[in-house]
Design a protein around this motif. Sequence first.
Motif, PDB file in Angstrom:
ATOM      1  N   GLY A   1     -46.679 -57.365   4.591  1.00 24.95           N
ATOM      2  CA  GLY A   1     -47.860 -56.621   4.172  1.00 24.95           C
ATOM      3  C   GLY A   1     -48.994 -56.730   5.163  1.00 24.95           C
ATOM      4  N   SER A   2     -50.025 -55.945   4.902  1.00 22.29           N
ATOM      5  CA  SER A   2     -51.221 -55.965   5.736  1.00 22.29           C
ATOM      6  C   SER A   2     -52.443 -55.719   4.867  1.00 22.29           C
ATOM      7  CB  SER A   2     -51.133 -54.888   6.828  1.00 22.29           C
ATOM      8  OG  SER A   2     -50.910 -53.617   6.234  1.00 22.29           O
TER       9      SER A   2
ATOM     10  N   ASP B   1     -53.348 -65.967  -2.590  1.00 22.26           N
ATOM     11  CA  ASP B   1     -52.767 -67.263  -2.945  1.00 22.26           C
ATOM     12  C   ASP B   1     -51.334 -67.093  -3.433  1.00 22.26           C
ATOM     13  OD1 ASP B   1     -55.229 -68.299  -2.324  1.00 22.26           O
ATOM     14  OD2 ASP B   1     -55.865 -68.548  -4.412  1.00 22.26           O
ATOM     15  N   ARG B   2     -51.099 -66.054  -4.254  1.00 21.55           N
ATOM     16  CA  ARG B   2     -49.743 -65.815  -4.774  1.00 21.55           C
ATOM     17  C   ARG B   2     -48.773 -65.483  -3.644  1.00 21.55           C
ATOM     18  NH1 ARG B   2     -53.141 -66.675  -7.990  1.00 21.55           N
ATOM     19  NH2 ARG B   2     -52.426 -68.730  -7.351  1.00 21.55           N
ATOM     20  N   LEU B   3     -49.247 -64.718  -2.667  1.00 18.18           N
ATOM     21  CA  LEU B   3     -48.401 -64.339  -1.535  1.00 18.18           C
ATOM     22  C   LEU B   3     -48.054 -65.554  -0.691  1.00 18.18           C
ATOM     23  CD1 LEU B   3     -50.451 -61.184  -0.464  1.00 18.18           C
ATOM     24  CD2 LEU B   3     -48.405 -61.210  -1.906  1.00 18.18           C
TER      25      LEU B   3
ATOM     26  N   PHE C   1     -48.278 -61.620   5.874  1.00 16.31           N
ATOM     27  CA  PHE C   1     -49.186 -60.472   5.924  1.00 16.31           C
ATOM     28  C   PHE C   1     -50.149 -60.646   7.088  1.00 16.31           C
ATOM     29  CE2 PHE C   1     -50.818 -63.556   2.859  1.00 16.31           C
ATOM     30  CZ  PHE C   1     -52.124 -63.747   3.263  1.00 16.31           C
ATOM     31  N   THR C   2     -50.560 -59.513   7.660  1.00 20.37           N
ATOM     32  CA  THR C   2     -51.446 -59.506   8.824  1.00 20.37           C
ATOM     33  C   THR C   2     -52.545 -58.476   8.592  1.00 20.37           C
ATOM     34  OG1 THR C   2     -50.210 -57.774   9.970  1.00 20.37           O
ATOM     35  CG2 THR C   2     -49.479 -60.045  10.311  1.00 20.37           C
TER      36      THR C   2
ATOM     37  N   ILE D   1     -51.914 -55.175   0.792  1.00 23.82           N
ATOM     38  CA  ILE D   1     -51.107 -56.091  -0.015  1.00 23.82           C
ATOM     39  C   ILE D   1     -51.947 -57.041  -0.869  1.00 23.82           C
ATOM     40  CG2 ILE D   1     -50.904 -57.912   1.733  1.00 23.82           C
ATOM     41  CD1 ILE D   1     -47.898 -58.119   0.881  1.00 23.82           C
ATOM     42  N   LYS D   2     -53.231 -57.211  -0.545  1.00 29.27           N
ATOM     43  CA  LYS D   2     -54.069 -58.120  -1.335  1.00 29.27           C
ATOM     44  C   LYS D   2     -54.661 -57.464  -2.582  1.00 29.27           C
ATOM     45  CE  LYS D   2     -55.540 -60.831   2.706  1.00 29.27           C
ATOM     46  NZ  LYS D   2     -56.711 -61.381   3.446  1.00 29.27           N
TER      47      LYS D   2
END
Length: 438
Positions: free
Chosen positions: A29-30, A40-42, A49-50, A8-9
């Motif tokens: 996400g992960s 930062d956006r997330l 996310f993990t 997700i990053k």
Amino acid sequence: MAYHFIGIKGTGMAALACILHDEHYEVTGSDIAKYIFTQDRLEERNIPFTTFDPANIKDGDTVIIGNAFDESNPEVKAALANPTVKTYYYFEFLGKFMESYDSISIAGTHGKSTTTGILGSMLHDLDKTGYLIGDGHGYMPEGAKYFVVESCEFQRHFLNYHPDYAIITNIDLDHTDYYKDLDDYISAFQSFVDQIRKKAVVFGDDPHLTKLHYNVPYVTYGLKDGNDYQAVNVEQGPFGMRFDIKHKGKILAHAELPEAGDPFLQDALGCFAMAHELGMPADDIVEGLKNFKGISRRSVIEEIGENVLIDDYAHHPTAIRYMIDMARKKFPGKKIVALYKPDRYSRLQDFLQDFADSLNTADQVCLCDFPKNAVRENENVTVTIDDLMNLCPGAKLLDIDDVSAKILYDMQPAVYVFMSSKDIYLLKDKLKALFEED
């Protein structure tokens, strides 16, 4: 419906996750634990996310897989093995998602992210507009008409898109680990052009773009005579840039912008052309250009006393040359320190002399070695950072640590241009902290 993002990053993945969140879907996400600026956006949207874990895959999810992942990843393996889970690679899902909007692809070797950012923010004054930028920014307002999408040629992924409109910024051979040669690279753009449904806006000063065959109407933009939209009376300096836009033999508008450098001029002109072709009044377009606030990791400038820190995603010799040229125009008379961290071994090997020639246009060259997880594409790729060092007289090899930040600190006053698609911005942050202590 719930969406889960594996990786997700990633720059596109984070942006797409934000868009689906804006559309009120459940998004998780992960990724790796290491900090990446896109998170930062997330975090701003409280998207959870993990780290990777097969238990993250839930029955009934739609799973979107980052382009860099395969079944060696435990989550990918679990998702593909679960019959209740729908799986898509990022570019596959995005191609389907674009069908719901009047889509505008931004393609080209250089300038995609900035052009997407400019047009995505500008078109709001014409109609509701969403955008996906390759810096992790994604946005989708309620009832959007337009969707502006950064569309990358990497491994021909942009052939999953059939946009209504497209801006094509340039063609300059890249991704040589995949494309056989320039002809192969150009053929990918021809295939992409064949998929445009309504109209194309292309950089007319590019010798390759003007030789492509277009099945839809197209207009050109550039600085040379003969373009449909031409920038004339151009001035650049510490103030930024000033230019007039000529269309059909008449001056259509005058623009004064704080940015400097030919790439931004070209990107702004391309956005002007597209917005005008969509029916946006010239004065509104110029106002939209003036209001553009920039995007992450693309010519981000910070001035601290007599020093200037510039962070950019530049990872191709042409982009590096452009960045150093921009710094000289914006900050004439100052010492330019160019810092570069390579990303792909094949890119450095295939363009080794070009990288050296571009970097050597600065007053001082500083290099960081490849990321520790970088992989040589094949046994014929043997280049090392020392090969580039040997072509850059007086170059210094740095790391992302406090010792290297102090070495840079002692070079002041200077304009420091940090360039890489990798994490060189972390060294910039360390240098910034030293300056702020003064």
